[in-house]
Write a protein that holds these residues in place. Structure first.
Motif, PDB file in Angstrom:
ATOM      1  N   GLU A   1      43.111  41.533  38.847  1.00 13.52           N
ATOM      2  CA  GLU A   1      42.853  40.409  39.733  1.00 13.52           C
ATOM      3  C   GLU A   1      41.361  40.400  40.146  1.00 13.52           C
ATOM      4  O   GLU A   1      40.700  39.364  40.090  1.00 13.52           O
ATOM      5  N   LEU A   2      40.835  41.572  40.501  1.00 10.92           N
ATOM      6  CA  LEU A   2      39.415  41.645  40.871  1.00 10.92           C
ATOM      7  C   LEU A   2      38.538  41.244  39.690  1.00 10.92           C
ATOM      8  O   LEU A   2      37.579  40.488  39.831  1.00 10.92           O
ATOM      9  N   MET A   3      38.900  41.758  38.517  1.00 12.20           N
ATOM     10  CA  MET A   3      38.109  41.472  37.330  1.00 12.20           C
ATOM     11  C   MET A   3      38.150  39.974  37.008  1.00 12.20           C
ATOM     12  O   MET A   3      37.137  39.378  36.650  1.00 12.20           O
ATOM     13  N   GLN A   4      39.332  39.369  37.174  1.00 11.28           N
ATOM     14  CA  GLN A   4      39.452  37.931  36.919  1.00 11.28           C
ATOM     15  C   GLN A   4      38.546  37.128  37.852  1.00 11.28           C
ATOM     16  O   GLN A   4      37.885  36.183  37.426  1.00 11.28           O
ATOM     17  N   GLN A   5      38.523  37.532  39.106  1.00  9.72           N
ATOM     18  CA  GLN A   5      37.653  36.840  40.068  1.00  9.72           C
ATOM     19  C   GLN A   5      36.203  36.915  39.627  1.00  9.72           C
ATOM     20  O   GLN A   5      35.463  35.934  39.662  1.00  9.72           O
ATOM     21  N   LEU A   6      35.810  38.118  39.204  1.00  8.13           N
ATOM     22  CA  LEU A   6      34.419  38.305  38.776  1.00  8.13           C
ATOM     23  C   LEU A   6      34.121  37.452  37.537  1.00  8.13           C
ATOM     24  O   LEU A   6      33.094  36.761  37.479  1.00  8.13           O
ATOM     25  N   LEU A   7      35.048  37.495  36.580  1.00 11.10           N
ATOM     26  CA  LEU A   7      34.818  36.738  35.344  1.00 11.10           C
ATOM     27  C   LEU A   7      34.681  35.244  35.638  1.00 11.10           C
ATOM     28  O   LEU A   7      33.853  34.550  35.058  1.00 11.10           O
ATOM     29  N   LYS A   8      35.494  34.779  36.566  1.00 16.04           N
ATOM     30  CA  LYS A   8      35.478  33.358  36.915  1.00 16.04           C
ATOM     31  C   LYS A   8      34.105  32.991  37.504  1.00 16.04           C
ATOM     32  O   LYS A   8      33.469  32.016  37.093  1.00 16.04           O
ATOM     33  N   LEU A   9      33.649  33.805  38.456  1.00 13.36           N
ATOM     34  CA  LEU A   9      32.360  33.511  39.080  1.00 13.36           C
ATOM     35  C   LEU A   9      31.225  33.590  38.064  1.00 13.36           C
ATOM     36  O   LEU A   9      30.311  32.768  38.072  1.00 13.36           O
ATOM     37  N   GLU A  10      31.317  34.582  37.187  1.00 15.48           N
ATOM     38  CA  GLU A  10      30.253  34.719  36.188  1.00 15.48           C
ATOM     39  C   GLU A  10      30.276  33.565  35.191  1.00 15.48           C
ATOM     40  O   GLU A  10      29.246  33.185  34.650  1.00 15.48           O
ATOM     41  N   ALA A  11      31.472  33.025  34.985  1.00 18.56           N
ATOM     42  CA  ALA A  11      31.551  31.870  34.092  1.00 18.56           C
ATOM     43  C   ALA A  11      30.939  30.640  34.769  1.00 18.56           C
ATOM     44  O   ALA A  11      30.271  29.827  34.136  1.00 18.56           O
ATOM     45  N   ASP A  12      31.157  30.541  36.066  1.00 21.69           N
ATOM     46  CA  ASP A  12      30.587  29.404  36.807  1.00 21.69           C
ATOM     47  C   ASP A  12      29.080  29.534  36.953  1.00 21.69           C
ATOM     48  O   ASP A  12      28.354  28.540  36.994  1.00 21.69           O
ATOM     49  N   PHE A  13      28.623  30.758  37.068  1.00 20.64           N
ATOM     50  CA  PHE A  13      27.179  30.980  37.246  1.00 20.64           C
ATOM     51  C   PHE A  13      26.670  31.970  36.202  1.00 20.64           C
ATOM     52  O   PHE A  13      26.333  33.105  36.530  1.00 20.64           O
ATOM     53  N   PRO A  14      26.593  31.529  34.967  1.00 19.97           N
ATOM     54  CA  PRO A  14      26.227  32.464  33.895  1.00 19.97           C
ATOM     55  C   PRO A  14      24.858  33.107  34.118  1.00 19.97           C
ATOM     56  O   PRO A  14      24.610  34.215  33.642  1.00 19.97           O
ATOM     57  N   GLU A  15      24.011  32.430  34.849  1.00 17.55           N
ATOM     58  CA  GLU A  15      22.675  32.999  35.079  1.00 17.55           C
ATOM     59  C   GLU A  15      22.759  34.261  35.943  1.00 17.55           C
ATOM     60  O   GLU A  15      21.801  35.025  36.031  1.00 17.55           O
ATOM     61  N   LEU A  16      23.899  34.478  36.580  1.00 17.96           N
ATOM     62  CA  LEU A  16      24.025  35.667  37.432  1.00 17.96           C
ATOM     63  C   LEU A  16      24.592  36.884  36.677  1.00 17.96           C
ATOM     64  O   LEU A  16      24.721  37.963  37.232  1.00 17.96           O
ATOM     65  N   ILE A  17      24.937  36.696  35.413  1.00 23.03           N
ATOM     66  CA  ILE A  17      25.470  37.824  34.638  1.00 23.03           C
ATOM     67  C   ILE A  17      24.370  38.850  34.408  1.00 23.03           C
ATOM     68  O   ILE A  17      23.252  38.490  34.047  1.00 23.03           O
ATOM     69  N   SER A  18      24.670  40.101  34.674  1.00 23.73           N
ATOM     70  CA  SER A  18      23.674  41.136  34.381  1.00 23.73           C
ATOM     71  C   SER A  18      24.303  42.192  33.483  1.00 23.73           C
ATOM     72  O   SER A  18      25.519  42.321  33.411  1.00 23.73           O
ATOM     73  N   GLU A  19      23.457  42.939  32.834  1.00 19.24           N
ATOM     74  CA  GLU A  19      23.910  43.893  31.842  1.00 19.24           C
ATOM     75  C   GLU A  19      24.798  44.982  32.437  1.00 19.24           C
ATOM     76  O   GLU A  19      25.655  45.523  31.767  1.00 19.24           O
ATOM     77  N   ASP A  20      24.558  45.299  33.697  1.00 17.40           N
ATOM     78  CA  ASP A  20      25.330  46.390  34.295  1.00 17.40           C
ATOM     79  C   ASP A  20      26.606  45.890  34.976  1.00 17.40           C
ATOM     80  O   ASP A  20      27.280  46.633  35.658  1.00 17.40           O
ATOM     81  N   SER A  21      26.938  44.628  34.771  1.00 14.66           N
ATOM     82  CA  SER A  21      28.174  44.124  35.364  1.00 14.66           C
ATOM     83  C   SER A  21      29.367  44.739  34.638  1.00 14.66           C
ATOM     84  O   SER A  21      29.372  44.829  33.412  1.00 14.66           O
ATOM     85  N   PRO A  22      30.402  45.154  35.401  1.00 12.34           N
ATOM     86  CA  PRO A  22      31.583  45.737  34.744  1.00 12.34           C
ATOM     87  C   PRO A  22      32.266  44.765  33.778  1.00 12.34           C
ATOM     88  O   PRO A  22      33.079  45.182  32.966  1.00 12.34           O
ATOM     89  N   SER A  23      31.921  43.511  33.856  1.00 16.71           N
ATOM     90  CA  SER A  23      32.514  42.543  32.918  1.00 16.71           C
ATOM     91  C   SER A  23      31.869  42.639  31.541  1.00 16.71           C
ATOM     92  O   SER A  23      32.342  42.049  30.590  1.00 16.71           O
TER      93      SER A  23
END
Ligand code: AMP
Ligand code: ZN
Length: 674
Positions: free
Chosen positions: A42-64
């Protein structure tokens, strides 16, 4: 679309990543999960969703970002900051002592402290972190230049993508595939009819060197860190301190223990040689390292290896020998299994004279011929197997094996259904199948009829006293007494054991019948849903399939079993004999499963049971047998020479039982339940 502003999303992402990292660490590094898998997802899904909405916020060290990136064409070369040397090997106590003597002499000490570690049989990796972020992972290569396998190593869940502190460092560790995971991978490959991996090490090496990281991700690699090689912080003066510090930073660190003297080191070598099978990873020895870092500097290295460390190698678990013959054994379900008959060799303390070849395709794939020299291996309680043929040793006189087109036991027709790897004897009156069926019927988990073993079953069949398991119940003392090596007393005991077995709980009887695909778990499922054998026999496929966890193959096999006239006859005779073919009130109580969901772990060698026996016992009582100790473990059962699980259990205050205590607890509960 998310309602959050970018600023809010950034904050939320930060919080989520921190949480996820924490729980990853608890789960994969500490073996101590605090939340359920579903909560984690559930936590991971939340993160993936936000990162999908704001791809510019994805960083290499993200657990996703563990599995990402495109397959590579080839690996980049990486030059190591420090050459990766090998280790010298020692094989006995004297060689260990010589190693220590040399150290005393060079350092002018009388004794030094050592750190003893597992020598994991995987492949080494060098990890580089910058500002606390995982930057690069490399293989050892030739020791000077390795390959950049960063993308593959990122998929290892216990490898932190971000450390607890923003520091630069370089560490070394061993990448491997756990034994249990390895068994699963090969099981899957067997089903898919792809080549099997010879051992966990080959599987790990093959996975790390995949150009497509998504393949590496499926292999479920692990890593344990054993060295901090970049310039240590100045306040660290011992290797053991460095390892502790690495734990704090978030790494999963290899098992280690300090030893004050070389004698103590040797004791540990003896202990681990005995209990290596308890670990869920393969070790081929121990590594002994000087603990004090100053002394290491004084000792330095030769061109090949450091003087401050040495490997203690266990006797090989692989040996070469000759295939004298390839025999076919016929199992309970009629499966024809080719087995290599070997010139006996000793492997790690036990004599091996047979090795399984699994099935026809495996024989072909490995091209094993009668007369071949082969490399065989033995791992833990696993049946020895042929790793490969040493083709250089062929003389031309070797004989190619082919699967017989009739059953070697009964002469009946054999069939290999399309899409299956197994050839089976189709004759349902095949004595081999009958014999195996009877042995299954009397086994501990089924009817538990003591005193009726393979030798007696052979005798009974040979003397035409029985033809199938139902006939057992019509034996008389007089019948048994005429058999060789059977006294009056043993005959009485057998009859009594048979009599007692009539009261076995219904699910065991159901399991004992030997319906294909119906194991102990399946039998339980059925008795949860039906209260008598007649009801089960009356159920149709759809009805059976509607039970959760019962698939089409099982449903079909159940229906087929009960339509077979011969089986109908078997059941009639079991009824006549008075075997319990329905649930009764005492069973309801046993169904309450006194170990309901209790988690068990085992360590050390047990005297009374084999590992699989004790696991079955626990599982039948509703408990769960697991392989690692965590805060969720309820009991650790300790045999002789326990492994590191014991210390872990003590640390986590897990209840520890000796084998005798386990037995007592079990017997007591069984009494109460009767
Ligand atoms: P060898 O390849 O026999 O010279 O042994 C050196 C290799 O042992 C290293 O490259 C590592 O891959 C492996 N190894 C496994 N466990 C350890 C450990 N605890 N410390 C150092 N090396 C280890
Ligand atoms: Zn047969």
């Amino acid at each position: 679309m998310s309602e959050l502003t970018k600023k809010q999303a950034k904050e939320r992402i930060k919080i989520l990543r921190k949480k996820i990292r924490y729980h990853e660490h608890q789960y994969y590094v500490q073996d101590n999960p605090e939340i359920t898998d579903a909560e984690f997802d559930e936590l991971m899904q939340q993160l993936l969703k936000l990162e999908a909405d704001f791809p510019e916020l994805i960083s290499e060290d993200s657990p996703s970002q563990r599995v990402g990136g495109e397959p590579l064409d080839k690996f980049k070369k990486v030059e190591h900051s420090q050459q990766m040397l090998s280790l010298d090997n020692t094989f006995n106590e004297q060689e260990l002592k010589d190693f220590a003597e040399r150290i005393y002499k060079i350092t002018e000490q009388n004794e030094v402290e050592f750190v003893v570690e597992h020598k994991i049989d995987g492949l080494s990796a060098i990890l580089t972190y910058e500002n606390g972020q995982f930057r690069q992972g490399a293989t050892r290569g030739n020791g000077v230049v390795g390959e950049d396998v960063t993308a593959n190593l990122r998929t290892i869940n216990s490898l932190p993508l971000k450390l607890q502190e923003d520091i630069n460092l370089e560490v070394r560790g061993e990448v491997f595939i756990s034994k249990s995971n390895f068994a699963e991978i090969n099981q899957k490959r067997l089903a898919e009819e792809t080549d099997l991996f010879a051992n966990p090490r080959n599987a790990a090496a093959g996975s790390v060197r995949q150009l497509d990281p998504s393949i590496a991700a499926q292999r479920n690699l692990s890593i344990l860190i054993y060295d901090w090689i970049s310039e240590n912080e100045s306040k660290i003066s011992y290797h053991s301190e460095a390892l502790e510090r690495l734990k704090e930073l978030g790494f999963k660190v290899n098992w280690y223990q300090k030893a004050d003297s070389i004698d103590e080191v040797y004791k540990l070598c003896e202990k681990w040689q005995e209990s290596r099978d308890d670990l869920d990873y393969e070790i081929d020895g121990l590594v002994i390292k000087v603990n004090k870092l100053d002394l290491r500097k004084i000792l330095g290295s030769t061109a090949k290896s450091p003087r401050w460390a040495v490997a203690y190698k266990f006797p090989a678990q692989q040996r070469t020998t000759v295939v004298k013959d390839i025999e076919i054994s016929v199992g309970r379900t009629g499966a024809l299994t080719p087995t290599a008959v070997l010139e006996a060799v000793e492997i790690a303390g036990s004599t091996v004279s047979r090795a399984t070849l699994h099935n026809e395709d495996e024989v072909k794939r490995k091209d094993v011929r009668i007369g071949d020299h082969v490399l065989i291996q033995k791992a833990g309680d696993v049946i020895p197997e042929v790793v490969k043929v040493i083709k250089e040793k062929r003389t031309g006189a070797e004989k190619i094996f082919s699967m017989p087109n009739y059953c070697p036991v009964c002469g009946g027709d054999v069939k290999r259904p399309a899409g299956e790897a197994v050839t089976r004897c189709t004759n349902i009156t095949c004595p081999a199948q009958r014999k195996e069926g009877i042995l299954h019927f009397v086994s501990r988990n089924a009817m538990n009829i003591e005193g009726v073993g393979p030798a007696l079953v052979d005798q009974l069949l040979e003397n035409n006293l029985i033809e199938d398991y139902a006939d057992l119940y019509f034996l008389k003392v007089d019948h048994l007494k005429q058999l060789e090596r059977m006294g009056e007393k043993s005959a009485d005991n057998v009859i009594e054991a048979l009599e007692n077995s009539k009261d076995q709980p219904f699910f065991r009887v159901l399991f004992a019948l030997g319906i294909r695909h119906v194991g102990l778990g399946g039998a339980r499922l059925l008795t949860d849903n039906y209260s008598s054998l007649d009801e089960i026999a009356g159920a149709n496929r759809e009805e059976l399939e509607s039970i959760d966890e019962i698939g089409p193959a099982t449903a079909e096999s159940i229906v087929n079993f009960f339509t077979e006239p011969q089986n109908k006859d078997l059941i009639t005779r079991l009824k006549q004999a008075g075997v319990k073919l329905e649930k009764d009130s005492s069973e309801e109580v046993e169904e309450a499963k006194f170990l309901a969901d209790k988690r068990f772990v085992f360590t050390g060698s047990l005297q009374e049971y084999t590992r699989s026996e004790i696991k079955d016992i626990v599982e039948q009582a509703g408990g769960r047998a697991t392989s690692t100790v965590s805060s969720k473990t309820d009991y650790l059962v300790v045999g002789e020479n326990p492994g590191s699980k014991l210390a872990k259990a003590q640390e986590l205050e897990v209840k520890i039982l000796t084998e005798a205590e386990f037995k007592e607890m079990f017997d007591k509960n069984k009494e109460v339940l009767k």
